[in-house]
Design a protein around this motif. Sequence first.
Motif, PDB file in Angstrom:
ATOM      1  N   VAL A  66       0.856  -1.190   0.000  1.00 40.61           N
ATOM      2  CA  VAL A  66       0.000   0.000   0.000  1.00 40.61           C
ATOM      3  C   VAL A  66       0.892   1.240   0.000  1.00 40.61           C
ATOM      4  N   PRO A  67       0.346   2.380  -0.431  1.00 42.89           N
ATOM      5  CA  PRO A  67       1.147   3.605  -0.422  1.00 42.89           C
ATOM      6  C   PRO A  67       1.493   4.044   0.997  1.00 42.89           C
ATOM      7  N   ILE A  68       2.670   4.640   1.133  1.00 41.08           N
ATOM      8  CA  ILE A  68       3.168   5.100   2.433  1.00 41.08           C
ATOM      9  C   ILE A  68       3.399   6.607   2.338  1.00 41.08           C
ATOM     10  N   TYR A  69       2.873   7.335   3.311  1.00 38.48           N
ATOM     11  CA  TYR A  69       2.995   8.787   3.348  1.00 38.48           C
ATOM     12  C   TYR A  69       3.690   9.190   4.641  1.00 38.48           C
ATOM     13  N   SER A  70       4.680  10.061   4.520  1.00 37.33           N
ATOM     14  CA  SER A  70       5.398  10.490   5.717  1.00 37.33           C
ATOM     15  C   SER A  70       4.934  11.874   6.161  1.00 37.33           C
ATOM     16  N   VAL A  71       4.885  12.036   7.474  1.00 33.89           N
ATOM     17  CA  VAL A  71       4.485  13.284   8.115  1.00 33.89           C
ATOM     18  C   VAL A  71       5.592  13.653   9.081  1.00 33.89           C
ATOM     19  N   LYS A  72       6.044  14.912   9.032  1.00 34.24           N
ATOM     20  CA  LYS A  72       7.113  15.359   9.930  1.00 34.24           C
ATOM     21  C   LYS A  72       6.578  15.748  11.300  1.00 34.24           C
ATOM     22  N   LYS A  73       5.547  16.584  11.308  1.00 32.84           N
ATOM     23  CA  LYS A  73       5.005  17.112  12.564  1.00 32.84           C
ATOM     24  C   LYS A  73       3.578  16.605  12.745  1.00 32.84           C
ATOM     25  N   VAL A  80      -0.561  17.701   8.197  1.00 31.40           N
ATOM     26  CA  VAL A  80      -1.287  16.431   8.104  1.00 31.40           C
ATOM     27  C   VAL A  80      -2.348  16.525   7.014  1.00 31.40           C
ATOM     28  N   LYS A  81      -3.040  17.654   6.940  1.00 28.63           N
ATOM     29  CA  LYS A  81      -4.056  17.842   5.902  1.00 28.63           C
ATOM     30  C   LYS A  81      -3.422  17.825   4.520  1.00 28.63           C
ATOM     31  N   GLU A  82      -2.292  18.481   4.371  1.00 25.94           N
ATOM     32  CA  GLU A  82      -1.596  18.511   3.075  1.00 25.94           C
ATOM     33  C   GLU A  82      -1.209  17.097   2.621  1.00 25.94           C
ATOM     34  N   VAL A  83      -0.680  16.302   3.537  1.00 24.09           N
ATOM     35  CA  VAL A  83      -0.288  14.932   3.205  1.00 24.09           C
ATOM     36  C   VAL A  83      -1.532  14.087   2.913  1.00 24.09           C
ATOM     37  N   PHE A  84      -2.588  14.284   3.693  1.00 24.27           N
ATOM     38  CA  PHE A  84      -3.825  13.539   3.473  1.00 24.27           C
ATOM     39  C   PHE A  84      -4.440  13.900   2.118  1.00 24.27           C
ATOM     40  N   GLU A  85      -4.393  15.168   1.756  1.00 26.29           N
ATOM     41  CA  GLU A  85      -4.908  15.587   0.448  1.00 26.29           C
ATOM     42  C   GLU A  85      -4.100  14.951  -0.680  1.00 26.29           C
ATOM     43  N   PHE A  87      -2.709  12.005  -0.508  1.00 32.36           N
ATOM     44  CA  PHE A  87      -3.239  10.637  -0.530  1.00 32.36           C
ATOM     45  C   PHE A  87      -4.552  10.577  -1.322  1.00 32.36           C
ATOM     46  N   LEU A  88      -5.468  11.497  -1.042  1.00 31.30           N
ATOM     47  CA  LEU A  88      -6.762  11.512  -1.753  1.00 31.30           C
ATOM     48  C   LEU A  88      -6.571  11.749  -3.237  1.00 31.30           C
ATOM     49  N   SER A  89      -5.651  12.638  -3.581  1.00 29.74           N
ATOM     50  CA  SER A  89      -5.344  12.904  -4.990  1.00 29.74           C
ATOM     51  C   SER A  89      -4.793  11.663  -5.678  1.00 29.74           C
ATOM     52  N   ASP A  90      -3.887  10.975  -4.984  1.00 26.76           N
ATOM     53  CA  ASP A  90      -3.314   9.744  -5.531  1.00 26.76           C
ATOM     54  C   ASP A  90      -4.390   8.676  -5.725  1.00 26.76           C
ATOM     55  N   MET A  91      -5.342   8.614  -4.790  1.00 29.85           N
ATOM     56  CA  MET A  91      -6.420   7.620  -4.880  1.00 29.85           C
ATOM     57  C   MET A  91      -7.281   7.866  -6.117  1.00 29.85           C
ATOM     58  N   LYS A  92      -7.507   9.127  -6.448  1.00 29.08           N
ATOM     59  CA  LYS A  92      -8.329   9.452  -7.620  1.00 29.08           C
ATOM     60  C   LYS A  92      -7.624   9.048  -8.910  1.00 29.08           C
ATOM     61  N   GLY A  93      -6.291   9.080  -8.886  1.00 34.47           N
ATOM     62  CA  GLY A  93      -5.524   8.755 -10.076  1.00 34.47           C
ATOM     63  C   GLY A  93      -5.367   7.267 -10.315  1.00 34.47           C
ATOM     64  N   VAL A  94      -5.805   6.444  -9.353  1.00 38.09           N
ATOM     65  CA  VAL A  94      -5.638   4.991  -9.492  1.00 38.09           C
ATOM     66  C   VAL A  94      -6.719   4.400 -10.355  1.00 38.09           C
TER      67      VAL A  94
END
Length: 94
Positions: A66-73, A80-85, A87-94
């Motif tokens: 599965v995709p892995i997303y890193s968060v610094k803080k 967290v919202k930026e990283v989550f967005e 993820f959502l963008s990547d999901m739409k492209g699948v």
Amino acid sequence: MKIFAVCGFGCGSSMILKMSLDRVCKQMDVACEVETTDINSARGAQCDAIFTSAELAGELKGSCTVPIYSVKKYMDLAEVKEVFEKFLSDMKGV
């Protein structure tokens, strides 16, 4: 959708990340189940994505399907919202 918040032991920083992800999902009105887990249990995880630190993301790459997303803080909701967005963008492209 189901995502994992991952830390070394699955009960410390992953809980902080989970709470931030829960808040972001609520703000964005996205139905998402967020669970905490340790790094070993995350390998071969049955979820849509993994959120963790950059260090642990490097350790997980190659052993997860599965995709892995890193968060610094973890407490920085904007990050967290930026990283989550992403993820959502990547999901739409699948």
